[in-house]
Design a protein around this motif. Structure first.
Motif, PDB file in Angstrom:
ATOM      1  N   GLY A   1     -40.844  29.657 -29.369  1.00 25.71           N
ATOM      2  CA  GLY A   1     -41.899  29.873 -30.513  1.00 25.71           C
ATOM      3  C   GLY A   1     -41.206  30.193 -31.655  1.00 25.71           C
ATOM      4  O   GLY A   1     -39.655  30.303 -31.690  1.00 25.71           O
ATOM      5  N   LEU A   2     -41.724  30.232 -32.929  1.00 26.45           N
ATOM      6  CA  LEU A   2     -41.201  30.601 -33.989  1.00 26.45           C
ATOM      7  C   LEU A   2     -40.775  32.012 -34.215  1.00 26.45           C
ATOM      8  O   LEU A   2     -41.557  32.936 -33.700  1.00 26.45           O
ATOM      9  CB  LEU A   2     -42.158  30.126 -35.289  1.00 26.45           C
ATOM     10  CG  LEU A   2     -42.514  28.841 -35.640  1.00 26.45           C
ATOM     11  CD1 LEU A   2     -43.642  28.535 -36.405  1.00 26.45           C
ATOM     12  CD2 LEU A   2     -41.343  28.013 -35.808  1.00 26.45           C
ATOM     13  N   SER A   3     -39.430  32.370 -34.701  1.00 28.66           N
ATOM     14  CA  SER A   3     -39.040  33.669 -34.599  1.00 28.66           C
ATOM     15  C   SER A   3     -39.800  34.616 -35.663  1.00 28.66           C
ATOM     16  O   SER A   3     -40.073  34.200 -36.839  1.00 28.66           O
ATOM     17  CB  SER A   3     -37.576  33.638 -35.053  1.00 28.66           C
ATOM     18  OG  SER A   3     -37.418  35.098 -35.631  1.00 28.66           O
ATOM     19  N   PHE A   4     -40.384  35.348 -34.996  1.00 32.25           N
ATOM     20  CA  PHE A   4     -41.370  36.320 -35.980  1.00 32.25           C
ATOM     21  C   PHE A   4     -40.510  37.091 -37.035  1.00 32.25           C
ATOM     22  O   PHE A   4     -41.041  37.170 -38.164  1.00 32.25           O
ATOM     23  CB  PHE A   4     -42.084  37.389 -35.027  1.00 32.25           C
ATOM     24  CG  PHE A   4     -42.845  38.505 -35.700  1.00 32.25           C
ATOM     25  CD1 PHE A   4     -43.962  38.182 -36.420  1.00 32.25           C
ATOM     26  CD2 PHE A   4     -42.087  39.751 -35.931  1.00 32.25           C
ATOM     27  CE1 PHE A   4     -44.658  39.240 -36.781  1.00 32.25           C
ATOM     28  CE2 PHE A   4     -42.757  40.727 -36.735  1.00 32.25           C
ATOM     29  CZ  PHE A   4     -44.001  40.597 -37.105  1.00 32.25           C
ATOM     30  N   VAL A   5     -39.305  37.610 -36.740  1.00 34.02           N
ATOM     31  CA  VAL A   5     -38.643  38.120 -37.576  1.00 34.02           C
ATOM     32  C   VAL A   5     -38.277  37.216 -38.702  1.00 34.02           C
ATOM     33  O   VAL A   5     -37.951  37.548 -39.911  1.00 34.02           O
ATOM     34  CB  VAL A   5     -37.247  38.894 -36.799  1.00 34.02           C
ATOM     35  CG1 VAL A   5     -36.223  39.434 -37.988  1.00 34.02           C
ATOM     36  CG2 VAL A   5     -37.504  39.790 -35.903  1.00 34.02           C
ATOM     37  N   ALA A   6     -37.956  36.080 -38.583  1.00 28.41           N
ATOM     38  CA  ALA A   6     -37.568  35.082 -39.444  1.00 28.41           C
ATOM     39  C   ALA A   6     -38.580  34.995 -40.462  1.00 28.41           C
ATOM     40  O   ALA A   6     -38.562  34.718 -41.578  1.00 28.41           O
ATOM     41  CB  ALA A   6     -36.916  33.796 -39.030  1.00 28.41           C
ATOM     42  N   LEU A   7     -39.675  34.740 -39.872  1.00 31.62           N
ATOM     43  CA  LEU A   7     -40.993  34.381 -40.798  1.00 31.62           C
ATOM     44  C   LEU A   7     -41.335  35.554 -41.506  1.00 31.62           C
ATOM     45  O   LEU A   7     -41.779  35.608 -42.596  1.00 31.62           O
ATOM     46  CB  LEU A   7     -42.072  33.946 -39.746  1.00 31.62           C
ATOM     47  CG  LEU A   7     -42.394  32.402 -39.850  1.00 31.62           C
ATOM     48  CD1 LEU A   7     -41.152  31.736 -38.997  1.00 31.62           C
ATOM     49  CD2 LEU A   7     -43.754  32.081 -39.058  1.00 31.62           C
ATOM     50  N   ALA A   8     -41.384  36.753 -40.846  1.00 40.12           N
ATOM     51  CA  ALA A   8     -41.497  37.896 -41.572  1.00 40.12           C
ATOM     52  C   ALA A   8     -40.721  38.451 -42.699  1.00 40.12           C
ATOM     53  O   ALA A   8     -41.234  38.588 -44.027  1.00 40.12           O
ATOM     54  CB  ALA A   8     -41.604  39.199 -40.509  1.00 40.12           C
ATOM     55  N   ILE A   9     -39.380  38.274 -42.554  1.00 38.54           N
ATOM     56  CA  ILE A   9     -38.862  38.440 -43.440  1.00 38.54           C
ATOM     57  C   ILE A   9     -38.628  37.375 -44.741  1.00 38.54           C
ATOM     58  O   ILE A   9     -38.567  37.618 -45.912  1.00 38.54           O
ATOM     59  CB  ILE A   9     -36.958  38.579 -43.203  1.00 38.54           C
ATOM     60  CG1 ILE A   9     -36.917  39.788 -42.200  1.00 38.54           C
ATOM     61  CG2 ILE A   9     -36.076  38.708 -44.145  1.00 38.54           C
ATOM     62  CD1 ILE A   9     -35.812  39.861 -41.685  1.00 38.54           C
ATOM     63  N   GLY A  10     -38.890  36.148 -44.270  1.00 40.75           N
ATOM     64  CA  GLY A  10     -38.875  35.054 -45.394  1.00 40.75           C
ATOM     65  C   GLY A  10     -40.216  35.192 -45.953  1.00 40.75           C
ATOM     66  O   GLY A  10     -40.405  35.338 -47.313  1.00 40.75           O
ATOM     67  N   LEU A  11     -41.659  35.531 -45.456  1.00 43.38           N
ATOM     68  CA  LEU A  11     -42.801  35.696 -45.966  1.00 43.38           C
ATOM     69  C   LEU A  11     -42.868  36.778 -46.908  1.00 43.38           C
ATOM     70  O   LEU A  11     -43.412  36.692 -48.021  1.00 43.38           O
ATOM     71  CB  LEU A  11     -43.709  35.570 -45.207  1.00 43.38           C
ATOM     72  CG  LEU A  11     -44.205  34.097 -44.502  1.00 43.38           C
ATOM     73  CD1 LEU A  11     -45.260  34.228 -43.339  1.00 43.38           C
ATOM     74  CD2 LEU A  11     -44.824  33.246 -45.529  1.00 43.38           C
ATOM     75  N   PHE A  12     -42.228  37.869 -46.389  1.00 43.70           N
ATOM     76  CA  PHE A  12     -42.383  39.354 -46.978  1.00 43.70           C
ATOM     77  C   PHE A  12     -40.998  39.548 -47.929  1.00 43.70           C
ATOM     78  O   PHE A  12     -41.077  39.884 -49.248  1.00 43.70           O
ATOM     79  CB  PHE A  12     -42.654  40.317 -46.141  1.00 43.70           C
ATOM     80  CG  PHE A  12     -44.283  40.190 -45.830  1.00 43.70           C
ATOM     81  CD1 PHE A  12     -45.076  40.710 -46.818  1.00 43.70           C
ATOM     82  CD2 PHE A  12     -44.744  39.530 -44.917  1.00 43.70           C
ATOM     83  CE1 PHE A  12     -46.414  40.979 -46.407  1.00 43.70           C
ATOM     84  CE2 PHE A  12     -46.094  39.627 -44.465  1.00 43.70           C
ATOM     85  CZ  PHE A  12     -46.913  40.313 -45.420  1.00 43.70           C
ATOM     86  N   GLY A  13     -39.940  39.508 -47.339  1.00 45.16           N
ATOM     87  CA  GLY A  13     -38.724  39.970 -47.736  1.00 45.16           C
ATOM     88  C   GLY A  13     -37.999  39.148 -48.839  1.00 45.16           C
ATOM     89  O   GLY A  13     -38.131  39.433 -50.004  1.00 45.16           O
ATOM     90  N   VAL A  14     -37.941  37.920 -48.739  1.00 40.68           N
ATOM     91  CA  VAL A  14     -37.480  36.802 -49.628  1.00 40.68           C
ATOM     92  C   VAL A  14     -38.198  36.372 -50.501  1.00 40.68           C
ATOM     93  O   VAL A  14     -37.815  36.543 -51.791  1.00 40.68           O
ATOM     94  CB  VAL A  14     -36.913  35.547 -48.633  1.00 40.68           C
ATOM     95  CG1 VAL A  14     -36.350  34.476 -49.920  1.00 40.68           C
ATOM     96  CG2 VAL A  14     -35.569  35.850 -47.662  1.00 40.68           C
ATOM     97  N   SER A  15     -39.540  36.205 -50.160  1.00 45.03           N
ATOM     98  CA  SER A  15     -40.549  36.079 -51.439  1.00 45.03           C
ATOM     99  C   SER A  15     -40.831  36.943 -52.178  1.00 45.03           C
ATOM    100  O   SER A  15     -40.803  36.948 -53.447  1.00 45.03           O
ATOM    101  CB  SER A  15     -41.889  35.618 -50.820  1.00 45.03           C
ATOM    102  OG  SER A  15     -42.631  36.869 -50.341  1.00 45.03           O
ATOM    103  N   GLU A  16     -40.624  38.531 -51.715  1.00 42.94           N
ATOM    104  CA  GLU A  16     -40.696  39.660 -52.675  1.00 42.94           C
ATOM    105  C   GLU A  16     -39.574  39.580 -53.647  1.00 42.94           C
ATOM    106  O   GLU A  16     -39.751  39.757 -54.766  1.00 42.94           O
ATOM    107  CB  GLU A  16     -40.834  40.893 -52.021  1.00 42.94           C
ATOM    108  CG  GLU A  16     -40.860  41.898 -52.617  1.00 42.94           C
ATOM    109  CD  GLU A  16     -42.309  41.800 -53.331  1.00 42.94           C
ATOM    110  OE1 GLU A  16     -43.320  41.706 -52.596  1.00 42.94           O
ATOM    111  OE2 GLU A  16     -42.270  42.205 -54.693  1.00 42.94           O
ATOM    112  N   ILE A  17     -38.215  39.155 -53.250  1.00 40.60           N
ATOM    113  CA  ILE A  17     -37.106  39.054 -53.911  1.00 40.60           C
ATOM    114  C   ILE A  17     -37.395  38.165 -55.244  1.00 40.60           C
ATOM    115  O   ILE A  17     -37.119  38.239 -56.135  1.00 40.60           O
ATOM    116  CB  ILE A  17     -35.916  38.999 -53.310  1.00 40.60           C
ATOM    117  CG1 ILE A  17     -35.480  40.252 -52.341  1.00 40.60           C
ATOM    118  CG2 ILE A  17     -34.871  38.676 -54.195  1.00 40.60           C
ATOM    119  CD1 ILE A  17     -34.445  39.986 -51.104  1.00 40.60           C
TER     120      ILE A  17
END
Lengths: 155, 501
Positions: free
Chosen positions: B203-219
């Motif tokens: 499946g899609l990595s939850f960590v990658a999606l969580a950091i992408g959607l929240f961490g990277v987009s927030e930056i």
């Protein structure tokens, strides 16, 4: 150059993207075994979800066109520093495994220290090298995280 | 009596040197990410998640939980001193907290906020301890149809309480559920939407999606509003509140604890919602409502207590039902699963050391935060002086390391970058990405219970509404709607939360 989009247009674009996603997932789900409700196959659940998402996406498109007349304002998108950050991230990702963590990290940090913190290139490169060294010591040496070594890989 | 015995055993785990050490690291890091605008508990937990793989499960969960409730403490510091909420649940504190700071009363505001946070956090753990065991016993008796109803209920509630319009939230939920179907089919092991990529079979990595959607987009979003922050720096000797402050705050702290605990059970933005409700209640009950907005200490004490009181009750759905109510608890769920522990009704009997160790560590962690936050407030304020031009590249680098460390997968890194961009666009147009992430986590369980139920009933959909459990969940849905109605009546405005998000 500054990219800007009216709010309703943005919602419309997102609606179209969601509709396309639903279409793609739906088409692929049909190709799998769908089965029936008494014996659901692997394609049934994604197919149902894709159908629901398509409906919601259409509702979003309708909503976007309805609020078109209202003054929803413009949304500025991808100003230069955001664009630089995204491009640097893409470059570092591309280099991460092929050239190793050290080079990828140096590239990412140097470019961003130059672009975001306004350091001159020599200082940005130096700061990038120092920060990369600290990250390497902390994550690889101290915490044992496995990262691609690139040119440090033993032959 | 039995609970007390388990709790004593839990303290045995929590007092182990490694648990104490990682609890301290967790609350310290949590306070730091709470203080720094643009970083919240979710990013803080996501970034340290891969580092927990080498730890024993107890230490890993204790540390991550410490980040979660530590961020709630830290968030109030920037609200009071800079008028920028470090964490979305501290928005309302900006109003009276900053006014107090402007009038030279930052110390009492911080002190009362820390005390209230400690009371709220600690009392809510007592609630968690009392409610979790009987609820877990009840949960053991439910079958796949009731489980399907329960997860559907949790997801629907997200639509009701989310910050954006319901249609946008629904779209995000369905997208999350659809993305959760990527990977091997849980029943037939048929590869779905993997395009032949071996890395996608899990499946899609939850960590990658969580950091992408929240961490990277927030930056990326924060880069658009880079500014130097001027914080008011209080002196340690000014921290002590006056007797009148304590007298005015005590009832607000009591009421905030109850409000926070009750609202914490609701999935979605309950931690934010509870602060608005608490503020409205305090304003209504105050003899001097005109002081609100001009530095009323009850306007700081109530909401700050409420947002910390949600941390204990938010753990109930996670630990007892395996259902995270906000993205931060989804990270905890992910960490538990990575360590081979399935949260749910059996967790208390199968892993009592982890369950009770976590509860005991939360008592200790809250105490650490109280001790840590007051003398170190000046140090935390100094964090705000780090220019974002230096901070953002470092956070991006740590995000990359964190995502890569999970599976050593380049695909995950590309997913993180892609979902960072997607999250940026979605958030620009007021789509709340939290429901997407929660649906992604719950998707596979929802599908399994749906298909099992239909197989049991031979395709008869009425199986989902039969039985006492289904009726109970319907009653809960109505109760949540009533609570939501009360929240609206008391003046909570969705737009305010949307602005923050």
């Amino acid at each position: 150059m500054k990219l800007a989009l009216e709010h309703w247009r943005g919602e419309f674009v997102v609606g179209c993207a969601l509709l396309a996603t639903a279409g793609g997932f739906g088409a692929l789900a049909i190709d799998m075994s769908v089965g029936d409700f008494a014996m659901p196959g692997p394609g049934l659940f994604p197919l149902l979800l894709a159908a629901l998402l398509a409906l919601v996406a259409v509702a979003l498109l309708v909503r976007a066109t309805r609020v078109r007349s209202a003054a929803t304002g413009r949304v500025d998108l991808l100003p230069s520093n955001v664009l630089v950050a995204l491009c640097s991230l893409a470059v570092a990702t591309a280099l991460f495994e092929s050239s190793g963590f050290l080079i990828a990290s140096m590239a990412l940090l140097s470019i961003l220290f130059r672009a975001l913190a306004g350091l001159a290139w020599p200082r940005a490169t130096l700061a990038g090298a120092v920060a990369t060294g600290v990250a390497w010591m902390l994550f690889v040496q101290l915490l044992g995280v496995q990262l691609p070594r690139g040119f440090l890989t033993p032959v | 009596m039995e609970t007390l015995g388990y709790l004593i055993d839990g303290f045995g785990v929590a007092f182990h040197w490694s648990s104490l050490f990682y609890c301290f690291i967790g609350v310290l890091w949590g306070t730091m990410v709470g203080v720094l605008p643009g970083l919240g508990p979710l990013a803080g937990m996501s970034l340290l998640l891969p580092l927990t793989f080498t730890l024993d499960p107890s230490s890993a969960i204790i540390m991550l939980a410490g980040i979660f409730y530590g961020a709630m403490y830290g968030g109030s510091t920037t609200s009071i001193l800079v008028r920028i909420p470090g964490e979305s649940a501290s928005v309302i504190t900006c109003i009276d907290g900053y006014e107090m700071a402007r009038r030279g009363r930052a110390g009492p505001a911080l002190m009362i906020s820390a005390l209230g946070s400690w009371v709220g956090g600690t009392v809510s753990i007592v609630g968690l301890m009392l409610f979790a065991p009987p609820l877990a016993e009840a949960m053991l008796s439910i079958g796949p149809p009731a489980e399907f109803m329960l997860i559907t209920l949790a997801i629907l509630v997200l639509g009701f309480v989310s910050s954006g319009p319901a249609i946008k939230t629904l779209a995000m939920i369905l997208l999350g559920l659809l993305l959760a179907t990527v990977g091997l089919d849980p029943i037939t092991a048929w590869p779905r939407f993997t395009f032949g990529a071996l890395e996608l079979t899990d499946g899609l990595s939850f960590v990658a999606l969580a950091i992408g959607l929240f961490g990277v987009s927030e930056i990326l979003l924060s880069l658009e509003r880079m500014e130097t922050l001027n914080a008011i720096k209080p002196k340690l000797r000014d921290l002590m509140p006056r007797w009148a402050d304590i007298r005015d705050s005590a009832p607000a702290i009591g009421r905030g604890t109850v409000v926070g605990f009750v609202f914490g059970i609701i999935p979605g933005i309950s931690h934010i919602l509870s602060t608005f409700v608490s503020y409205a209640i305090e304003k209504r009950l105050s003899r001097t409502p005109e002081q609100f907005g001009k530095g009323a200490i009850a306007g700081v004490a109530g909401p700050e207590t409420a947002n910390n009181a949600t941390t204990g009750s938010m753990m109930i759905p996670l630990l007892v039902m395996g259902i995270p109510s906000i993205p931060s608890t989804a990270i905890l769920l992910s960490a538990l699963l990575i360590h081979g522990i399935q949260p749910g009704p059996r967790m208390m009997t199968e892993h009592p050391d982890i369950f009770w160790g976590l509860i005991a560590s939360m008592y200790l962690g809250n105490l650490m935060l109280l001790i840590l936050n007051l003398p170190l407030v000046g140090t935390f304020v100094n964090l705000l002086r780090i220019p974002y031009g230096y901070l953002a590249p470092c956070v991006l680098l740590i995000s990359m390391i964190g995502v890569y460390a999970v599976n050593a997968s380049m695909l995950d890194l590309w997913l993180m970058a892609a979902f960072g961009l997607i999250g940026y666009f979605l958030r620009k147009f007021a789509f709340d990405v939290a429901p997407l992430l929660l649906a992604l986590v719950l998707g596979s369980r929802l599908e399994l219970s749906f298909r099992h139920s239909l197989a049991i009933s031979n395709g008869d959909f009425s199986i989902f509404v039969h039985g006492p459990a289904a009726k109970l969940f319907l009653a809960v849905l109505i109760l949540i709607l009533v609570l939501q109605g009360i929240a609206w009546r008391l003046g909570y405005r969705k737009g305010a939360v949307q602005d923050v998000n």
